[in-house]
Write an enzyme that holds these catalytic residues in place. Structure first.
Site, short mmCIF file in Angstrom:
data_model
loop_
_atom_site.label_atom_id
_atom_site.label_comp_id
_atom_site.label_asym_id
_atom_site.label_seq_id
_atom_site.Cartn_x
_atom_site.Cartn_y
_atom_site.Cartn_z
N GLU A 34 0.52 -9.40 -0.30
CA GLU A 34 0.09 -10.38 -1.31
C GLU A 34 0.35 -9.91 -2.73
O GLU A 34 0.75 -10.71 -3.59
CB GLU A 34 -1.41 -10.67 -1.12
N LYS A 45 2.85 -10.19 22.74
CA LYS A 45 1.70 -10.99 22.33
C LYS A 45 1.48 -12.10 23.35
O LYS A 45 2.42 -12.79 23.74
CB LYS A 45 1.95 -11.59 20.94
N ARG A 68 -6.54 -9.65 -2.75
CA ARG A 68 -5.80 -8.40 -2.63
C ARG A 68 -4.77 -8.23 -3.75
O ARG A 68 -4.21 -7.16 -3.92
CB ARG A 68 -5.10 -8.35 -1.27
#
Length: 637
Positions: free
Chosen positions: A376, A288, A404
């Protein structure tokens, strides 16, 4: 275009992937360098998601080089990693508009480009969507390839594994690529991403290997042969537990892991596996922030950026700007205090520890923060289990992401009246992230759940007070507290105190019209009252901090001595706070007062700055003042 032409050898000629595919393979390394440089140069000036895109430049170039897009479908999970994709698919010259009003979306968007075959702003959706595309292809006897690119952080989401399990059952031709950079937004907490290092670095495994080595070292030729067998055994153990075995068990043909920054190898491998039948899984290792030193050193800080200095990576915000605390920081500091007051208080995060301010609690008491990854639904049911045994879990999740976990809130928390506290960061309009991230549905999707308390503070102190009250006083069921993105009002905070459940607050006394405002719109309504006061219009302003239960006694009083009621909320009007007031007035047959509901209409709100959005929807001070004048003028007609 002149500046672009003078700087780049290949990029200025790439208007679509078709142009990319005309180039020889040995030119692709330079293309990658130019894409990365262009992205760094543009996004450091404009702001946007940064680190993830830098990490997938080679993978994106290789995919568009090998696959015949847009006929072949590439589904990118979330969209943080989509900037190089946008650069290569005809949006290069618009990249400087990204996440700005009228500009490019920060995520993938079907209406923006034919190359965006599936939109995404939330994690873990790409495999399910890709399988759906493949099923539609087969049902219609079409002939195209489907590639789903998912980050390793998104692999902590249950939806990803549900989709992979089904891929193995349906056995459709598709390629899943896992971009493995050991990061989502916060560092990964999944067992999946860590189990290799934990196993082979464990003291038990190291001790076993050392003992075997020492023992066989004393056994001459037999020892040498045993050492060879032991080495083979270690390799066999590694082979048994590599992720390839897991994915093969799910029905995939596994390839990898491979270096995601070796463009030549990626192109060669993708060409080889492009026509392999059935589900294929490619494991790609990337970094990243690749190619930009500040982002490589601090991939979390530069996950998403404002305007920064290209050379140093430091923010270009004015140093003399007032340093007000964000609501996230207010929440984090309040959690430190609450955990010290009551040892049963524990925070739960779904891979957003820093984003929700829980890093402050982590620094003070890391045992009080449990990060479950991008999961979640699991976070909510996990918290329900904790609450069932007397722990007081505070589940800190962005408003948009809590959507969600809707069934988990109802089925696992509310039906059992469990004392779970939901801290909904980013309630209301969040700005540049746009419709997938606005927290505009929470008041409506929480208000109608039985046993649920729903509150929205007007400022920093009220956030602290509501949290304090939720922990110690509102203990008969779940409590949801939603608060906005960004800095607070600059209120000097004081020790936390109780707020009576369902009690609203009259902030200004007026006549004729009462404004009932929720959360962030309370301050805007107070500012609107000043505008109206200059026009000799005096209004009552009420801080309706509880959306459920509403303050029926005060509402009755307001209806009895005002001709008009105006509700204001930065949430969807359908089913929101205004609807709650309307339902009560109809039930009580209140007919001597008109009700006007002001909020977000029945549409998805596009991206722009928060200020632009509140202004465009008439939810700023001027817009609310104009709404009041409309009501008064309609009375005169």
């Amino acid at each position: 275009m002149s500046e672009l032409n003078s700087k780049y050898k290949y990029l200025n000629e790439i208007e679509s992937p078709k142009d990319l595919r005309k180039l020889p393979v040995d030119a692709l390394s330079e293309v990658c360098s130019e894409v990365r440089d262009f992205m760094i140069d543009t996004i450091t000036k404009t702001g946007g998601h940064f680190g993830a895109g830098l990490g997938v430049v080679e993978l994106t170039v290789a995919l568009h080089y090998i696959f015949n897009t847009p006929e072949d479908k590439i589904v990118l999970d979330v969209g943080h990693q989509g900037y190089p994709h946008k650069i290569l698919t005809g949006r290069r010259d618009l990249l400087h508009t990204i996440r700005q009003k009228g500009g490019l979306s920060g995520f993938l968007k079907r209406s923006e480009s034919e190359y965006d075959c599936f939109g995404a702003g939330h994690a873990s959706t790409s495999i399910s969507a890709g399988l759906g595309l493949a099923a539609a292809r087969d049902m219609q006897n079409k002939d195209y390839k489907v590639v789903s690119v998912i980050g390793d952080g998104a692999m902590t989401g249950g939806l990803a594994f549900e989709a992979m399990n089904n891929c193995g059952v349906q056995k459709r031709d598709m390629l899943v690529i896992m971009n493995d950079n050991n990061m989502s937004i916060d560092p990964n907490v999944s067992a999946f991403s860590n189990y290799f290092n934990q196993l082979f670095a464990s003291s038990t495994f190291q001790s076993f290997r050392d003992n075997v080595w020492n023992l066989t070292g004393k056994m001459d030729e037999l020892g040498d042969r045993l050492r060879k067998y032991a080495a083979r055994f270690e390799d066999s153990v590694k082979a048994i537990i590599t992720p390839g075995v897991l994915f093969e068990a799910l029905g995939f043909k596994y390839f990898g892991p491979v270096n995601g920054h070796n463009i030549t190898k990626l192109v060669r491998l993708l060409k080889q596996i492009r026509d392999v039948k059935g589900p294929v899984f490619l494991h790609v290792i990337t970094q990243k922030g690749k190619g930009y030193a500040p982002a490589e050193k601090d991939s979390h800080y530069l996950h998403a950026i404002g305007k920064i200095d290209r050379e140093t990576g430091k923010s270009l915000k004015k140093l003399d700007a007032p340093k007000l605390q964000s609501y996230s920081d207010i929440f984090g500091n309040a959690m430190v205090e609450l955990c010290k007051m009551n040892s049963k208080v524990t925070a739960v995060s779904a891979a957003m520890v820093e984003g929700t301010g829980l890093n402050i609690l982590c620094e003070d008491n890391p045992d009080k923060v449990i990060d479950v990854g991008i999961a979640e639904g699991h976070a909510v049911t996990f918290a329900a289990g904790m609450a069932a045994e007397g722990i007081i879990p505070v589940v800190a999740i962005y408003s948009t992401f809590l959507q969600r976990a809707y069934d988990h809130i109802i089925h696992d928390v509310a039906t059992q009246k469990l004392h779970v506290i939901f801290a909904l960061d980013r309630g209301g309009l969040v700005g540049a992230d746009g419709p997938t991230h606005h927290g505009t549905f929470d008041l409506a999707y929480l208000r109608h759940i039985p046993n649920m308390v729903v509150a929205a503070p007007k400022d920093e102190q009220e956030l602290r007070d509501l949290l304090y009250s939720a922990v110690f006083k509102y203990t008969n069921g779940p409590v949801a507290i939603r608060y906005p993105r960004g800095i607070g009002m600059g209120v000097n905070t004081t020790p936390m105190k109780f707020i009576d459940l369902g009690k609203w607050e009259v902030l200004e006394e007026g006549n004729n019209i009462a404004i009932l405002a929720v959360g962030k719109t309370v301050v805007e309504s107070l500012a609107a009252s000043k505008i109206l006061n200059d026009l000799s219009i005096k209004v009552t302003v009420v801080n309706a901090r509880f959306v459920k239960p509403i303050d029926k006694l005060l509402l009755d009083e307001l209806c009895s001595n005002h001709r008009h009621i105006l509700t204001v909320e930065d949430g969807q009007m359908q089913g929101g706070f205004g609807s709650a007031v309307a339902e009560y007035m109809v039930t009580e047959n209140i007919q001597n007062v008109t009700l006007n509901i002001h909020g977000i209409p029945d549409k998805f709100v596009e991206h722009a700055t928060q200020e632009q959005l509140y202004e465009s929807l008439g939810l700023d001070a001027s817009g609310i003042a104009n709404k009041v004048q409309e009501i008064i003028n309609s009375e005169k007609i």
